[in-house]
Design a protein around this motif. Structure first.
Motif, PDB file in Angstrom:
ATOM      1  N   THR A 190       0.834  -1.202   0.000  1.00 35.65           N
ATOM      2  CA  THR A 190       0.000   0.000   0.000  1.00 35.65           C
ATOM      3  C   THR A 190       0.867   1.249   0.000  1.00 35.65           C
ATOM      4  N   LYS A 191       0.235   2.374  -0.320  1.00 40.28           N
ATOM      5  CA  LYS A 191       0.867   3.686  -0.257  1.00 40.28           C
ATOM      6  C   LYS A 191       0.517   4.362   1.068  1.00 40.28           C
ATOM      7  N   ASP A 192       1.061   5.563   1.280  1.00 40.08           N
ATOM      8  CA  ASP A 192       0.827   6.262   2.539  1.00 40.08           C
ATOM      9  C   ASP A 192      -0.645   6.567   2.788  1.00 40.08           C
ATOM     10  N   ASP A 193      -1.423   6.698   1.731  1.00 39.80           N
ATOM     11  CA  ASP A 193      -2.849   6.990   1.916  1.00 39.80           C
ATOM     12  C   ASP A 193      -3.685   5.715   2.054  1.00 39.80           C
ATOM     13  N   ASP A 194      -3.009   4.568   2.234  1.00 39.24           N
ATOM     14  CA  ASP A 194      -3.644   3.260   2.425  1.00 39.24           C
ATOM     15  C   ASP A 194      -4.294   2.694   1.171  1.00 39.24           C
ATOM     16  N   SER A 195      -4.107   3.333   0.029  1.00 40.22           N
ATOM     17  CA  SER A 195      -4.564   2.742  -1.221  1.00 40.22           C
ATOM     18  C   SER A 195      -3.546   1.700  -1.677  1.00 40.22           C
ATOM     19  N   VAL A 196      -3.996   0.742  -2.470  1.00 40.05           N
ATOM     20  CA  VAL A 196      -3.100  -0.294  -2.959  1.00 40.05           C
ATOM     21  C   VAL A 196      -2.136   0.312  -3.984  1.00 40.05           C
ATOM     22  N   ALA A 197      -0.857   0.029  -3.832  1.00 39.04           N
ATOM     23  CA  ALA A 197       0.141   0.521  -4.781  1.00 39.04           C
ATOM     24  C   ALA A 197      -0.145  -0.040  -6.173  1.00 39.04           C
ATOM     25  N   GLY A 198      -0.044   0.796  -7.196  1.00 37.47           N
ATOM     26  CA  GLY A 198      -0.372   0.380  -8.547  1.00 37.47           C
ATOM     27  C   GLY A 198       0.430  -0.811  -9.023  1.00 37.47           C
ATOM     28  N   PHE A 199       1.674  -0.946  -8.559  1.00 39.10           N
ATOM     29  CA  PHE A 199       2.535  -2.034  -9.014  1.00 39.10           C
ATOM     30  C   PHE A 199       2.242  -3.358  -8.304  1.00 39.10           C
ATOM     31  N   SER A 200       1.526  -3.307  -7.188  1.00 34.65           N
ATOM     32  CA  SER A 200       1.382  -4.478  -6.338  1.00 34.65           C
ATOM     33  C   SER A 200       0.476  -5.535  -6.956  1.00 34.65           C
ATOM     34  N   ASN A 201       0.951  -6.774  -6.977  1.00 33.20           N
ATOM     35  CA  ASN A 201       0.111  -7.882  -7.420  1.00 33.20           C
ATOM     36  C   ASN A 201      -0.959  -8.174  -6.369  1.00 33.20           C
ATOM     37  N   VAL A 202      -2.199  -8.334  -6.813  1.00 31.44           N
ATOM     38  CA  VAL A 202      -3.289  -8.674  -5.908  1.00 31.44           C
ATOM     39  C   VAL A 202      -4.197  -9.711  -6.573  1.00 31.44           C
ATOM     40  N   TYR A 203      -4.911 -10.474  -5.744  1.00 33.00           N
ATOM     41  CA  TYR A 203      -5.979 -11.357  -6.206  1.00 33.00           C
ATOM     42  C   TYR A 203      -6.864 -11.658  -5.013  1.00 33.00           C
ATOM     43  N   PRO A 204      -8.026 -12.297  -5.220  1.00 36.40           N
ATOM     44  CA  PRO A 204      -8.968 -12.453  -4.111  1.00 36.40           C
ATOM     45  C   PRO A 204      -8.429 -13.200  -2.894  1.00 36.40           C
ATOM     46  N   GLU A 205      -7.445 -14.085  -3.088  1.00 35.41           N
ATOM     47  CA  GLU A 205      -6.931 -14.888  -1.973  1.00 35.41           C
ATOM     48  C   GLU A 205      -5.723 -14.248  -1.274  1.00 35.41           C
ATOM     49  N   LEU A 206      -5.386 -13.016  -1.628  1.00 31.75           N
ATOM     50  CA  LEU A 206      -4.286 -12.308  -0.954  1.00 31.75           C
ATOM     51  C   LEU A 206      -4.596 -12.178   0.536  1.00 31.75           C
ATOM     52  N   HIS A 207      -3.604 -12.432   1.387  1.00 30.67           N
ATOM     53  CA  HIS A 207      -3.842 -12.427   2.831  1.00 30.67           C
ATOM     54  C   HIS A 207      -3.797 -11.036   3.452  1.00 30.67           C
ATOM     55  N   LEU A 208      -2.762 -10.260   3.130  1.00 28.50           N
ATOM     56  CA  LEU A 208      -2.531  -8.993   3.825  1.00 28.50           C
ATOM     57  C   LEU A 208      -2.056  -7.914   2.868  1.00 28.50           C
ATOM     58  N   LEU A 209      -2.242  -6.669   3.299  1.00 29.97           N
ATOM     59  CA  LEU A 209      -1.614  -5.518   2.660  1.00 29.97           C
ATOM     60  C   LEU A 209      -0.806  -4.768   3.704  1.00 29.97           C
ATOM     61  N   ALA A 210       0.305  -4.179   3.302  1.00 26.56           N
ATOM     62  CA  ALA A 210       1.164  -3.455   4.248  1.00 26.56           C
ATOM     63  C   ALA A 210       1.906  -2.360   3.489  1.00 26.56           C
ATOM     64  N   PRO A 211       2.359  -1.313   4.206  1.00 26.69           N
ATOM     65  CA  PRO A 211       3.080  -0.228   3.541  1.00 26.69           C
ATOM     66  C   PRO A 211       4.257  -0.742   2.717  1.00 26.69           C
ATOM     67  N   GLY A 212       4.366  -0.244   1.466  1.00 24.72           N
ATOM     68  CA  GLY A 212       5.426  -0.725   0.599  1.00 24.72           C
ATOM     69  C   GLY A 212       5.936   0.302  -0.396  1.00 24.72           C
ATOM     70  N   VAL A 213       5.730   1.568  -0.112  1.00 22.17           N
ATOM     71  CA  VAL A 213       6.182   2.635  -1.011  1.00 22.17           C
ATOM     72  C   VAL A 213       7.008   3.644  -0.215  1.00 22.17           C
ATOM     73  N   ASP A 214       8.190   3.999  -0.731  1.00 17.74           N
ATOM     74  CA  ASP A 214       9.049   5.026  -0.112  1.00 17.74           C
ATOM     75  C   ASP A 214       9.356   4.703   1.350  1.00 17.74           C
ATOM     76  N   ILE A 215       9.805   3.471   1.610  1.00 17.50           N
ATOM     77  CA  ILE A 215      10.110   3.041   2.970  1.00 17.50           C
ATOM     78  C   ILE A 215      11.594   3.283   3.268  1.00 17.50           C
ATOM     79  N   ASP A 216      11.871   4.040   4.321  1.00 14.14           N
ATOM     80  CA  ASP A 216      13.261   4.258   4.763  1.00 14.14           C
ATOM     81  C   ASP A 216      13.741   3.040   5.537  1.00 14.14           C
TER      82      ASP A 216
END
Length: 219
Positions: A190-216
């Motif tokens: 996800t991005k800082d606004d909690d939306s799914v990052a455009g590059f992230s692979n997703v499908y109905p059986e995905l378990h979790l989402l977590a921050p993954g953009v611009d991480i220090d």
């Protein structure tokens, strides 16, 4: 410095194919559990810094802050599971080479090592920020590589979660292997606004989402 004193065990599992694939283990060995076996490879090779960066996201702690890993009190078992692909064909058309590639046999060997260490260490999770392929269901994925599923099942049976990145190929109906294994924990970004990052692979059986953009982190 973000990982100083964090590494409590190391291993390396890497493959060799003359002129095409080169082992990244000390001395070019197929495996090693010696000190420094888990060091990152040469940063001039595409992908070599990624494991260090992820390790910092998990457990980084320089004792100063303000940035810390999500589990800053945790220790790290560092495992090098990549091999060095030497050719354009090995890295894929249009990609920089040399690069790193992971083979299922090396991944399984590393997971089996974690299972062995669990007899003497309190291990919470395996983190695998890697993968490939395109799987639209867990059932198909489980059938594709029973050996991988078996070792992830065995880890789960001793309360060790195998947490795997879903992948960054913009799939809206599929994720990478081995994240697609039903007994693994697949994680998209996800991005800082909690939306799914455009590059992230997703499908109905995905378990979790977590921050993954611009991480220090460590890199």
């Amino acid at each position: 410095p973000f990982l100083q004193g964090k590494v409590v065990s190391e291993a390396c599992y890497s493959s060799e194919d003359a002129g095409k694939i080169e082992s990244l283990c000390p001395g070019g060995a197929a495996s090693s559990t010696a000190v420094d076996s888990g060091l990152n490879c040469d940063n001039n090779v595409t992908g070599c810094s990624h494991g260090t960066h992820v390790a910092g996201i998990v457990a980084g702690n320089d004792e100063n802050g303000p940035d810390y890993g999500a589990a800053r009190g945790a220790d790290i078992i560092a495992m090098q599971v990549f091999s060095k692909a030497l050719t354009q064909a090995g890295c894929g058309a249009g990609n920089a080479f040399p690069c790193v590639r992971a083979f299922d046999s090396d991944l399984i060997a590393a997971l089996e090592r974690v299972l062995t260490l669990s007899g003497s260490m309190n291990i919470a999770a395996v983190n695998m920020s890697l993968g490939s392929g395109r799987y639209t269901s867990q059932a198909a994925c489980d059938l594709a590589d029973p050996a991988m599923k078996d070792v992830i099942d065995n880890l789960r049976a001793v309360d060790i979660a195998t947490v795997v990145a879903s992948g960054n190929d913009y799939f809206s109906d599929a994720i990478f292997f081995p994240a697609c294994i039903s007994s693994a924990v697949s994680v998209g970004a996800t991005k800082d606004d909690d939306s799914v990052a455009g590059f992230s692979n997703v499908y109905p059986e995905l378990h979790l989402l977590a921050p993954g953009v611009d991480i220090d982190a460590s890199v």
